[in-house]
Design a protein around this motif. Structure first.
Motif, short mmCIF file in Angstrom:
data_model
loop_
_atom_site.label_atom_id
_atom_site.label_comp_id
_atom_site.label_asym_id
_atom_site.label_seq_id
_atom_site.Cartn_x
_atom_site.Cartn_y
_atom_site.Cartn_z
N LEU A 173 49.83 68.73 90.84
CA LEU A 173 50.14 67.56 91.64
C LEU A 173 50.02 66.28 90.82
N ARG A 174 51.02 65.42 90.95
CA ARG A 174 50.97 64.12 90.29
C ARG A 174 50.37 63.08 91.23
N VAL A 175 49.75 62.05 90.65
CA VAL A 175 49.22 60.96 91.46
C VAL A 175 50.35 60.34 92.27
N ASN A 176 50.09 60.14 93.55
CA ASN A 176 51.04 59.60 94.53
C ASN A 176 52.18 60.56 94.83
N GLY A 177 52.02 61.82 94.45
CA GLY A 177 53.02 62.82 94.80
C GLY A 177 52.88 63.22 96.27
N SER A 178 53.83 64.00 96.74
CA SER A 178 53.85 64.42 98.14
C SER A 178 53.54 65.91 98.23
N VAL A 179 52.87 66.29 99.33
CA VAL A 179 52.35 67.65 99.48
C VAL A 179 52.64 68.15 100.89
N LEU A 191 42.67 72.37 101.38
CA LEU A 191 43.74 71.88 100.51
C LEU A 191 44.21 70.49 100.94
N VAL A 192 44.25 70.25 102.24
CA VAL A 192 44.60 68.91 102.72
C VAL A 192 43.62 67.89 102.14
N GLN A 193 42.33 68.18 102.23
CA GLN A 193 41.32 67.27 101.69
C GLN A 193 41.46 67.09 100.19
N LEU A 194 41.63 68.22 99.48
CA LEU A 194 41.71 68.15 98.02
C LEU A 194 42.96 67.40 97.56
N ALA A 195 44.07 67.61 98.24
CA ALA A 195 45.30 66.91 97.86
C ALA A 195 45.12 65.40 98.01
N ARG A 196 44.49 65.00 99.11
CA ARG A 196 44.24 63.57 99.30
C ARG A 196 43.29 63.06 98.22
N LEU A 197 42.25 63.83 97.92
CA LEU A 197 41.29 63.43 96.90
C LEU A 197 41.94 63.34 95.52
N ALA A 198 42.93 64.22 95.27
CA ALA A 198 43.60 64.24 93.97
C ALA A 198 44.67 63.16 93.83
N GLY A 199 44.86 62.35 94.87
CA GLY A 199 45.77 61.22 94.76
C GLY A 199 47.12 61.42 95.38
N ALA A 200 47.27 62.39 96.27
CA ALA A 200 48.56 62.58 96.94
C ALA A 200 48.91 61.34 97.75
N GLY A 201 50.18 60.96 97.70
CA GLY A 201 50.62 59.81 98.48
C GLY A 201 50.93 60.16 99.91
N THR A 202 51.47 61.35 100.13
CA THR A 202 51.82 61.82 101.47
C THR A 202 51.42 63.28 101.60
N VAL A 203 50.74 63.62 102.70
CA VAL A 203 50.36 65.00 102.97
C VAL A 203 50.87 65.38 104.35
N VAL A 204 51.66 66.44 104.39
CA VAL A 204 52.22 66.95 105.65
C VAL A 204 51.65 68.34 105.89
N VAL A 243 58.94 67.57 99.50
CA VAL A 243 57.66 67.31 98.85
C VAL A 243 57.69 67.80 97.40
N ASP A 244 56.82 67.21 96.61
CA ASP A 244 56.69 67.65 95.22
C ASP A 244 56.08 69.04 95.12
N VAL A 245 55.06 69.30 95.96
CA VAL A 245 54.36 70.58 95.93
C VAL A 245 54.12 71.06 97.36
N ALA A 246 54.46 72.32 97.61
CA ALA A 246 54.14 72.94 98.90
C ALA A 246 53.15 74.07 98.67
N PHE A 247 52.13 74.11 99.51
CA PHE A 247 51.15 75.19 99.45
C PHE A 247 51.33 76.06 100.69
N GLU A 248 51.66 77.32 100.48
CA GLU A 248 51.82 78.27 101.59
C GLU A 248 50.50 79.02 101.75
N VAL A 249 49.87 78.90 102.91
CA VAL A 249 48.54 79.47 103.10
C VAL A 249 48.49 80.29 104.40
N ALA A 250 49.61 80.86 104.78
CA ALA A 250 49.67 81.62 106.03
C ALA A 250 49.87 83.11 105.80
N GLY A 251 50.53 83.50 104.72
CA GLY A 251 50.68 84.91 104.41
C GLY A 251 51.79 85.61 105.17
#
Length: 352
Positions: A173-179, A191-204, A243-251
């Motif tokens: 993830l890049r700073v101010n990237g979208s997730v 992951l929502v918390q970590l993405a925000r902590l890592a500098g994500a600009g937008t988290v969906v 988004v720049d990065v999508a995390f699939e956590v449902a399986g």
């Protein structure tokens, strides 16, 4: 390196302790077993808190996970746990338990990827009993001291936090990237918390359960959608090209397809979830036209010091993830509750 070489030969001590073994799908039985004696390089640990993971639910509901099934012996499941050391030079020390025991000698281990060790032993998986019991022995090097600021429940939550942190590392993830986080169980919410902590600009965040989307908003998501709301128009409205990065956590395949839909051309999708039948499929044309990079995440890799520090400093909230607590005698009720997914993290505290 053999299992015996990594855990030591365990002799029986005087007295017994309770263990809960899975004999088949939905068939948990409490038994009294001899107290183990720690071999050289290991310690006796009294389990104080254990979280029920989605992979534990695969064992409970299906009698296995992926291609690995219950075979020949009932298994003690559970790999998210903390405890206190009994006896020896570290007596009384509260610890978080790293559940993975790598061989340390294979090319993957030597290259720094112990989570990819083909000979890894993992608590509550295949032939290695896990933490759903009162007492166990474990390698000293994998017993991480808990600072006073962390509760035993926090210690049990460090394993899912480690999984989330490893997945974030794979996302680049890049700073101010979208997730996008597709699936908002405990790991998705972390992951929502970590993405925000890592500098994500937008988290969906996306999840079909309203209490999980509400939790995602509380933990820093800018937007929370149900899968039915997360069509192409939603992504173009919220994040333009995706988004720049999508995390699939449902399986499941629907979640993977949604992650690919959400990701911009040239973006990255990290697959964290474990499917029921050890198979995944996805719209290849969509992924190819977008030129997506797919990364598959396996557990975690050398992150315990990092996650302990994140929680100690109050930068990540794990405590609010715990929504139910049961004693060891009510393990079956705990697993049934976790399978219903009424809350977030179900915790078993043997002394309760």
């Amino acid at each position: 390196m053999s299992t015996g070489a990594r855990l030591g030969t365990v002799a029986a001590a005087s007295g017994t302790a309770t263990a809960v073994r899975l004999h088949g799908p939905g068939d948990l039985r409490a038994v009294a077993e001899p107290v183990p004696v720690p071999a050289a390089g290991t310690s006796l640990v009294r389990v104080t808190a254990l979280g029920i993971c989605g992979s534990d639910l695969h064992w409970f509901c299906e009698g296995g996970i992926g291609e690995t099934r219950l075979a020949g012996r009932p298994l003690v499941v559970g790999h998210e746990f903390a405890g206190v050391i009994e006896g020896g030079p570290r007596h009384g020390q509260r610890v978080a338990v790293d559940p993975a025991i790598p061989c340390h000698t294979c090319p993957s281990c030597r290259e720094g990827w112990a989570n990819l060790c083909p000979q890894v032993l993992f608590a509550g998986y295949d032939a290695l009993d896990g933490g759903l019991r009162e007492l166990l022995t474990w390698p000293d090097e994998l017993l991480h001291p808990l600072p006073d600021e962390l509760s035993d429940a926090d210690g049990a939550m460090l394993e899912p936090l480690g999984v989330a942190l490893h997945a974030l590392d794979l996302g680049h993830l890049r700073v101010n990237g979208s997730v996008a986080v597709i699936g908002c169980g405990p790991i998705g919410l972390l992951l929502v918390q970590l993405a925000r902590l890592a500098g994500a600009g937008t988290v969906v965040a996306v999840d079909p359960l309203s209490h999980r989307t509400a939790a995602a908003l509380r933990h820093g998501a800018d937007h929370a959608l149900t899968p039915a709301q997360a069509g192409t128009d939603a992504w173009s409205t919220l994040v333009g090209r995706g988004v720049d990065v999508a995390f699939e956590v449902a399986g499941n395949d629907d979640a993977i397809a949604l992650a690919l839909l959400a990701t911009r051309p040239g973006g990255r999708a990290v697959l964290v979830g474990i499917p029921d039948d050890d198979r995944i499929s996805f719209p290849a044309g969509l992924a190819r036209r977008k030129g997506l990079t797919l990364a598959l995440s396996r557990r975690m890799n050398h992150v315990y010091p990092r996650v302990i520090d994140l929680v100690r400093r109050g930068r990540v909230d794990v405590a609010s993830m715990v929504t139910e607590r049961f004693g060891l005698a009510d393990a079956h009720l705990a697993f049934e509750s976790a399978a219903r997914r009424d809350g977030l993290k179900v915790l078993i505290e043997p002394a309760r």
